[in-house]
Write a protein that holds these residues in place. Structure first.
Motif, PDB file in Angstrom:
ATOM      1  N   ARG A  52       2.113  -6.541   9.636  1.00 53.25           N
ATOM      2  CA  ARG A  52       1.499  -5.392  10.309  1.00 53.25           C
ATOM      3  C   ARG A  52       1.987  -5.281  11.760  1.00 53.25           C
ATOM      4  O   ARG A  52       2.117  -4.182  12.301  1.00 53.25           O
ATOM      5  CB  ARG A  52      -0.029  -5.512  10.234  1.00 53.25           C
ATOM      6  N   ASN A 102      -1.852   0.197   7.083  1.00 54.57           N
ATOM      7  CA  ASN A 102      -1.416  -1.125   7.549  1.00 54.57           C
ATOM      8  C   ASN A 102      -0.618  -1.893   6.490  1.00 54.57           C
ATOM      9  O   ASN A 102      -0.584  -3.112   6.488  1.00 54.57           O
ATOM     10  CB  ASN A 102      -2.607  -1.929   8.070  1.00 54.57           C
ATOM     11  N   LEU A 159     -10.391   5.622   3.501  1.00 57.39           N
ATOM     12  CA  LEU A 159      -9.700   4.513   2.839  1.00 57.39           C
ATOM     13  C   LEU A 159      -9.391   4.879   1.386  1.00 57.39           C
ATOM     14  O   LEU A 159      -8.276   4.649   0.894  1.00 57.39           O
ATOM     15  CB  LEU A 159     -10.570   3.245   2.916  1.00 57.39           C
ATOM     16  N   HIS A 216     -16.749  -2.263   0.994  1.00 62.72           N
ATOM     17  CA  HIS A 216     -16.563  -1.208   1.993  1.00 62.72           C
ATOM     18  C   HIS A 216     -17.103   0.157   1.562  1.00 62.72           C
ATOM     19  O   HIS A 216     -17.104   1.090   2.375  1.00 62.72           O
ATOM     20  CB  HIS A 216     -15.077  -1.040   2.318  1.00 62.72           C
ATOM     21  N   LYS A 273       0.824  -1.216   0.000  1.00 59.43           N
ATOM     22  CA  LYS A 273       0.000   0.000   0.000  1.00 59.43           C
ATOM     23  C   LYS A 273       0.865   1.276   0.000  1.00 59.43           C
ATOM     24  O   LYS A 273       2.066   1.219   0.273  1.00 59.43           O
ATOM     25  CB  LYS A 273      -0.932  -0.042   1.222  1.00 59.43           C
ATOM     26  N   ARG A 310      -4.438   1.375  12.073  1.00 55.46           N
ATOM     27  CA  ARG A 310      -5.525   0.532  11.562  1.00 55.46           C
ATOM     28  C   ARG A 310      -5.701   0.765  10.069  1.00 55.46           C
ATOM     29  O   ARG A 310      -6.034  -0.149   9.327  1.00 55.46           O
ATOM     30  CB  ARG A 310      -6.815   0.900  12.309  1.00 55.46           C
ATOM     31  N   GLN A 311      -5.489   2.021   9.644  1.00 54.71           N
ATOM     32  CA  GLN A 311      -5.676   2.312   8.218  1.00 54.71           C
ATOM     33  C   GLN A 311      -4.381   2.122   7.424  1.00 54.71           C
ATOM     34  O   GLN A 311      -4.372   1.477   6.378  1.00 54.71           O
ATOM     35  CB  GLN A 311      -6.160   3.759   8.041  1.00 54.71           C
ATOM     36  N   TYR A 362     -12.596  -2.284  -3.368  1.00 54.03           N
ATOM     37  CA  TYR A 362     -13.180  -2.287  -2.017  1.00 54.03           C
ATOM     38  C   TYR A 362     -14.709  -2.185  -2.062  1.00 54.03           C
ATOM     39  O   TYR A 362     -15.308  -1.498  -1.224  1.00 54.03           O
ATOM     40  CB  TYR A 362     -12.589  -1.146  -1.192  1.00 54.03           C
ATOM     41  N   ARG A 370      -2.620 -14.100   4.436  1.00 55.94           N
ATOM     42  CA  ARG A 370      -3.382 -13.430   5.509  1.00 55.94           C
ATOM     43  C   ARG A 370      -2.684 -13.611   6.861  1.00 55.94           C
ATOM     44  O   ARG A 370      -2.611 -12.685   7.662  1.00 55.94           O
ATOM     45  CB  ARG A 370      -4.818 -13.978   5.577  1.00 55.94           C
ATOM     46  N   THR A 372      -6.023  -6.514  10.987  1.00 53.80           N
ATOM     47  CA  THR A 372      -6.143  -5.214  10.311  1.00 53.80           C
ATOM     48  C   THR A 372      -5.379  -4.100  11.036  1.00 53.80           C
ATOM     49  O   THR A 372      -4.667  -3.321  10.419  1.00 53.80           O
ATOM     50  CB  THR A 372      -7.640  -4.832  10.174  1.00 53.80           C
ATOM     51  N   PHE A 419     -15.914   4.612   7.050  1.00 53.08           N
ATOM     52  CA  PHE A 419     -14.484   4.877   6.886  1.00 53.08           C
ATOM     53  C   PHE A 419     -14.042   4.887   5.426  1.00 53.08           C
ATOM     54  O   PHE A 419     -12.879   5.187   5.136  1.00 53.08           O
ATOM     55  CB  PHE A 419     -13.632   3.885   7.699  1.00 53.08           C
TER      56      PHE A 419
HETATM   57  P1  IDP Z   1      -8.143  -6.073   5.888  1.00 54.59           P
HETATM   58  O1  IDP Z   1      -7.235  -5.241   5.001  1.00 54.59           O
HETATM   59  O2  IDP Z   1      -7.412  -6.548   7.106  1.00 54.59           O
HETATM   60  O3  IDP Z   1      -8.849  -7.162   5.136  1.00 54.59           O
HETATM   61  P2  IDP Z   1     -10.685  -4.658   5.915  1.00 54.59           P
HETATM   62  O4  IDP Z   1     -11.623  -4.686   7.080  1.00 54.59           O
HETATM   63  O5  IDP Z   1     -11.073  -5.404   4.698  1.00 54.59           O
HETATM   64  O6  IDP Z   1      -9.247  -5.075   6.468  1.00 54.59           O
HETATM   65  O7  IDP Z   1     -10.498  -3.115   5.530  1.00 54.59           O
HETATM   66  C1  IDP Z   1      -9.859  -2.733   4.330  1.00 54.59           C
HETATM   67  C2  IDP Z   1      -8.866  -1.630   4.647  1.00 54.59           C
HETATM   68  O8  IDP Z   1      -9.577  -0.462   5.041  1.00 54.59           O
HETATM   69  C3  IDP Z   1      -7.930  -1.918   5.817  1.00 54.59           C
HETATM   70  O9  IDP Z   1      -6.819  -2.692   5.446  1.00 54.59           O
HETATM   71  C4  IDP Z   1      -7.557  -0.546   6.276  1.00 54.59           C
HETATM   72  O10 IDP Z   1      -6.548   0.030   5.445  1.00 54.59           O
HETATM   73  C5  IDP Z   1      -8.855   0.217   6.060  1.00 54.59           C
HETATM   74  N1  IDP Z   1      -9.703   0.246   7.270  1.00 54.59           N
HETATM   75  C6  IDP Z   1     -10.369  -0.793   7.823  1.00 54.59           C
HETATM   76  N2  IDP Z   1     -11.098  -0.412   8.891  1.00 54.59           N
HETATM   77  C7  IDP Z   1     -10.884   0.916   9.000  1.00 54.59           C
HETATM   78  C8  IDP Z   1     -11.371   1.924   9.909  1.00 54.59           C
HETATM   79  O11 IDP Z   1     -12.155   1.646  10.817  1.00 54.59           O
HETATM   80  N3  IDP Z   1     -10.929   3.188   9.709  1.00 54.59           N
HETATM   81  C9  IDP Z   1     -10.079   3.524   8.696  1.00 54.59           C
HETATM   82  N4  IDP Z   1      -9.606   2.614   7.819  1.00 54.59           N
HETATM   83  C10 IDP Z   1      -9.996   1.348   7.975  1.00 54.59           C
END
Ligand code: IDP
Ligand code: MG
Length: 209
Positions: free
Chosen positions: A158, A168, A117, A108, A65, A165-166, A105, A141, A147, A113
Motif C-alpha cells: 500500500r 488500497n 466498501l 464492517h 482488489k 484509504r479505500q 466484511y 499484513r 489501511t 463506510f
Molecule cells: P484492512 O483492509 O487494512 O484490514 P479494514 O479496517 O478491515 O482495513 O477495512 C476493510 C476495507 O474497507 C479497507 O481495506 C478499505 O478498502 C475499506 N475502508 C476501511 N476504512 C474505510 C473508510 O473509512 N472509508 C472507506 N473505506 C474504508
C-alpha cells in the motif's frame, strides 16, 4: 507414538519421555531435539509429528482488489508474495457479489463506510489467493502496510502503490481465526492444492516450519 513424545509446536521442539525410544530414532542423541522434517521422514512411525508440524504453518487469504486489477498490478503483487517465500496453494479470479461482500466484511456491514466498501469490492473482478508459510498471516499484513496508502510505509504494497484509504489494492486476513473463516468463504477444500516445492528446503530452516 504420539503419546510418547511431548510437542511444543511453537518452538518446534519435541522431547522424548522414555530415553530408550531414542535408540529407535537415528540421528537423535539428546532427549530434546529440534524436529527436522527431513529426518522425521526417515521414520514412518513419526509421520504423525510431521503432520502436526505441517499444520503449524499458517494459511492466509489475500485478495487483489478491483483497483489493483484495473491497474493491471495482479502479476506484480502476486510476485511479491512469491518472492517473499510464501507458497501459493489457492488461486482464482472471481467477481465478488453483494452477498459475498457482506459475508467477508461481516465486521464492517454496520459501519458508515460499508456502502462505499461494498460498491468498491463488487466493482470488478478480484484475484483470491491462499498463501502458506510460517506465520503467513502476520507476514502478509506487514507486507500490505496500514489501511491508508498515504500512511503506509514505503516498501509495503500500500505504501509503494497507493494513496487511498479505500482503494488500497489488497486484502489480507487480520488473524489466524479470520484466515480460517475467510479461506472457507472463498475456497472449497478441494480447490486448495497441497504440494511440496523443491526449493522449500531453502526458504526457511526446519525449526521455523
Ligand atoms: P484492512 O483492509 O487494512 O484490514 P479494514 O479496517 O478491515 O482495513 O477495512 C476493510 C476495507 O474497507 C479497507 O481495506 C478499505 O478498502 C475499506 N475502508 C476501511 N476504512 C474505510 C473508510 O473509512 N472509508 C472507506 N473505506 C474504508
Ligand atoms: Mg480488515
Amino acid at each position: 507414538m504420539k503419546g510418547e513424545f511431548h510437542f511444543n509446536l511453537k518452538r518446534r521442539v519435541a522431547s522424548v519421555k522414555d530415553s530408550s525410544l531414542l535408540t529407535k530414532i537415528p540421528h537423535f542423541k539428546a532427549d530434546t531435539f529440534i524436529v527436522s522434517r527431513s529426518k522425521i521422514r526417515l521414520l514412518p512411525s513419526l509421520q504423525t509429528i510431521e503432520k502436526e508440524i505441517h499444520m503449524a504453518l499458517e494459511r492466509t487469504l489475500i485478495l487483489i482488489k478491483p483497483d489493483a486489477m484495473q491497474r493491471r498490478l495482479a502479476g506484480s503483487l502476486l510476485s511479491r508474495f512469491e518472492n517473499k517465500g510464501l507458497k501459493i496453494i489457492g488461486l482464482k479470479l472471481l467477481q465478488v457479489t453483494k452477498e459475498l461482500s457482506a459475508e467477508h466484511y461481516a465486521e464492517h456491514v454496520t459501519k458508515p463506510f460499508y456502502p462505499l466498501l461494498e460498491e468498491f469490492i463488487t466493482s470488478g473482478p478480484v484475484v483470491a489467493i491462499v498463501a502458506e508459510g510460517p506465520e503467513a498471516v502476520s507476514t502478509v499484513r506487514l507486507m500490505m502496510g496500514s489501511t491508508n496508502g498515504r500512511e503506509s510505509a514505503p516498501g509495503t504494497i500500500r505504501g509503494d502503490y497507493g494513496v487511498s484509504r479505500q482503494m488500497n489494492l489488497v486484502h489480507g486476513s487480520d488473524g489466524p481465526e479470520a484466515a480460517v473463516r475467510e479461506i472457507k468463504i472463498y475456497f472449497k477444500p478441494e480447490e486448495l492444492v497441497d504440494y511440496a516445492t523443491s526449493l522449500g528446503e531453502w526458504v526457511c530452516a526446519d525449526d521455523e516450519k
